[in-house]
Write an enzyme that holds these catalytic residues in place. Structure first.
Site, PDB file in Angstrom:
ATOM      1  N   HIS A 114     -32.650   5.503   9.355  1.00 59.81           N
ATOM      2  CA  HIS A 114     -33.141   6.830   9.750  1.00 59.81           C
ATOM      3  C   HIS A 114     -32.057   7.646  10.457  1.00 59.81           C
ATOM      4  O   HIS A 114     -31.795   8.801  10.094  1.00 59.81           O
ATOM      5  CB  HIS A 114     -34.325   6.688  10.724  1.00 59.81           C
ATOM      6  CG  HIS A 114     -35.420   5.798  10.237  1.00 59.81           C
ATOM      7  ND1 HIS A 114     -36.326   6.205   9.286  1.00 59.81           N
ATOM      8  CD2 HIS A 114     -35.773   4.528  10.586  1.00 59.81           C
ATOM      9  CE1 HIS A 114     -37.200   5.227   9.073  1.00 59.81           C
ATOM     10  NE2 HIS A 114     -36.881   4.196   9.851  1.00 59.81           N
TER      11      HIS A 114
HETATM   12  C1  BDR Z   1     -36.892   6.363  14.599  1.00 60.96           C
HETATM   13  O1  BDR Z   1     -37.491   5.581  15.620  1.00 60.96           O
HETATM   14  C2  BDR Z   1     -36.570   4.677  16.166  1.00 60.96           C
HETATM   15  O2  BDR Z   1     -37.150   3.434  16.305  1.00 60.96           O
HETATM   16  C3  BDR Z   1     -35.348   4.694  15.268  1.00 60.96           C
HETATM   17  O3  BDR Z   1     -34.173   4.505  16.032  1.00 60.96           O
HETATM   18  C4  BDR Z   1     -35.400   6.066  14.650  1.00 60.96           C
HETATM   19  O4  BDR Z   1     -34.769   7.023  15.475  1.00 60.96           O
HETATM   20  C5  BDR Z   1     -37.564   6.056  13.268  1.00 60.96           C
HETATM   21  O5  BDR Z   1     -38.921   6.316  13.345  1.00 60.96           O
END
Ligand code: BDR
Ligand code: CA
Length: 309
Positions: A238
């Site tokens: 992500h």
């Molecule tokens: C997001 O949530 C976090 O756990 C990850 O680092 C990312 O930024 C994904 O939903």
């Protein structure tokens, strides 16, 4: 080349750690500082992780610690995904770098003033620090060129059926950002779940052989196992994807839309309500990224990670 002044706001976190390694190698960015926030784990840990990753890649970027909890709610964390330390139990050596003595929101504002309208901000954690800057400094919105956000989803969530983690963790702050008047580019789950790595693809990346590439492969193993349990094809990058989008959007599909954050619904708190074409059609205030070319994304990541020695 005129480099783009940029701030990365993060809750380091395994995929945040990779985002830091990548942004450090993007030549068009002039990375002014990194700001930390509570999110995946407590802010003390996200800050410590940030400093350790910077030590690993030998990058003396200034780090400012930010909010230790959401603006109006109780803190939630994601230890089940990122581990108790936030880095999946990978014990990176202690850092010789130290955090600067100024709250993140003041550091962000001061940099915005210095950059006089050209600063861009990438957020890959809950939006609390930005919520604080907009609330404390009413002229801040005139000083920022754009904000690229990892968070949200126009379809389904990952914490609740409706909400993605970074937005759900501090929905009020997120709504302040979307409603600020600054162009917001949302890299939500719609696209970041397309930016995944399979076990084999991670192995290939690790074979680059330098320490940062090996760390990249190793730190993702826990999240990979977690993701496979839920039927995902691999581990979604992500935060790294969001950084690469901010650097070059040519392999992505983006739409101009209206987005606000649900802060009151019972089942839908933290949903990024997105209007592509409803009968009401609220005036566009944001951009949503919906698709990417996965091969080209991985190629970009591979090239950047190969630059480490
Ligand atoms: C997001 O949530 C976090 O756990 C990850 O680092 C990312 O930024 C994904 O939903
Ligand atoms: Ca994150």
């Amino acid at each position: 080349m005129d480099r783009i002044p940029i701030i990365l706001d993060c809750d380091t976190g395994v995929d945040d750690a990779i985002a830091i390694m990548l942004i450090n190698k993007i030549k068009k960015f002039d990375l002014k500082c990194i700001t930390t926030v509570a999110g995946n784990v407590e802010v003390e840990k996200t800050t410590r992780n940030t400093l350790r990753v910077l030590q690993l890649i030998d990058a003396g970027v200034p780090v400012y610690k930010g909010a230790d909890r959401p603006m109006f709610r109780k803190q939630i964390t994601a230890e089940e995904v990122h581990g108790h330390d936030g880095l999946g139990g990978i014990d990176l050596p202690l850092s010789s770098y130290d955090v600067k003595n100024l709250p993140a929101w003041d550091a962000i504002y001061q940099e915005a003033v210095r950059c006089d309208g050209s600063l861009e901000i990438i957020t890959i954690g809950p939006l609390t620090n930005l919520g604080m800057v907009f609330t404390k400094y009413c002229n801040f919105k005139n000083l920022i060129k754009r904000i690229v956000v990892m968070g949200g989803s126009a379809t389904s969530g990952n914490v609740t059926p409706a909400a993605e983690f970074n937005i759900y963790a501090d929905p009020e702050a997120a709504d302040i950002v979307f409603n600020s008047g600054v162009p917001v580019f949302m890299c939500g789950l719609d696209v970041t779940n397309q930016a995944y790595y399979t076990a084999q693809e991670l192995e290939k990346l690790g074979k680059i052989g330098n320490q940062p590439a090996k760390f990249f492969r190793d730190v993702l193993q826990g999240v990979l196992s977690y993701s496979l349990q839920f039927g995902c094809p691999g581990v979604s990058l992500h935060d790294p994807m969001t950084v690469l989008y901010a650097a070059d959007d040519s392999i992505f599909e983006t739409h101009h839309v209206w987005i606000r954050v649900e802060t009151k619904g019972q089942l839908t708190i933290g949903k990024t309500v997105t209007d592509f074409s409803s009968d009401k059609k609220y005036p566009n205030n944001a951009y949503i990224v919906t698709n990417l070319q996965r091969d080209a994304f991985q190629e970009h990541v591979y090239t950047l990670m190969s630059e480490y020695s």
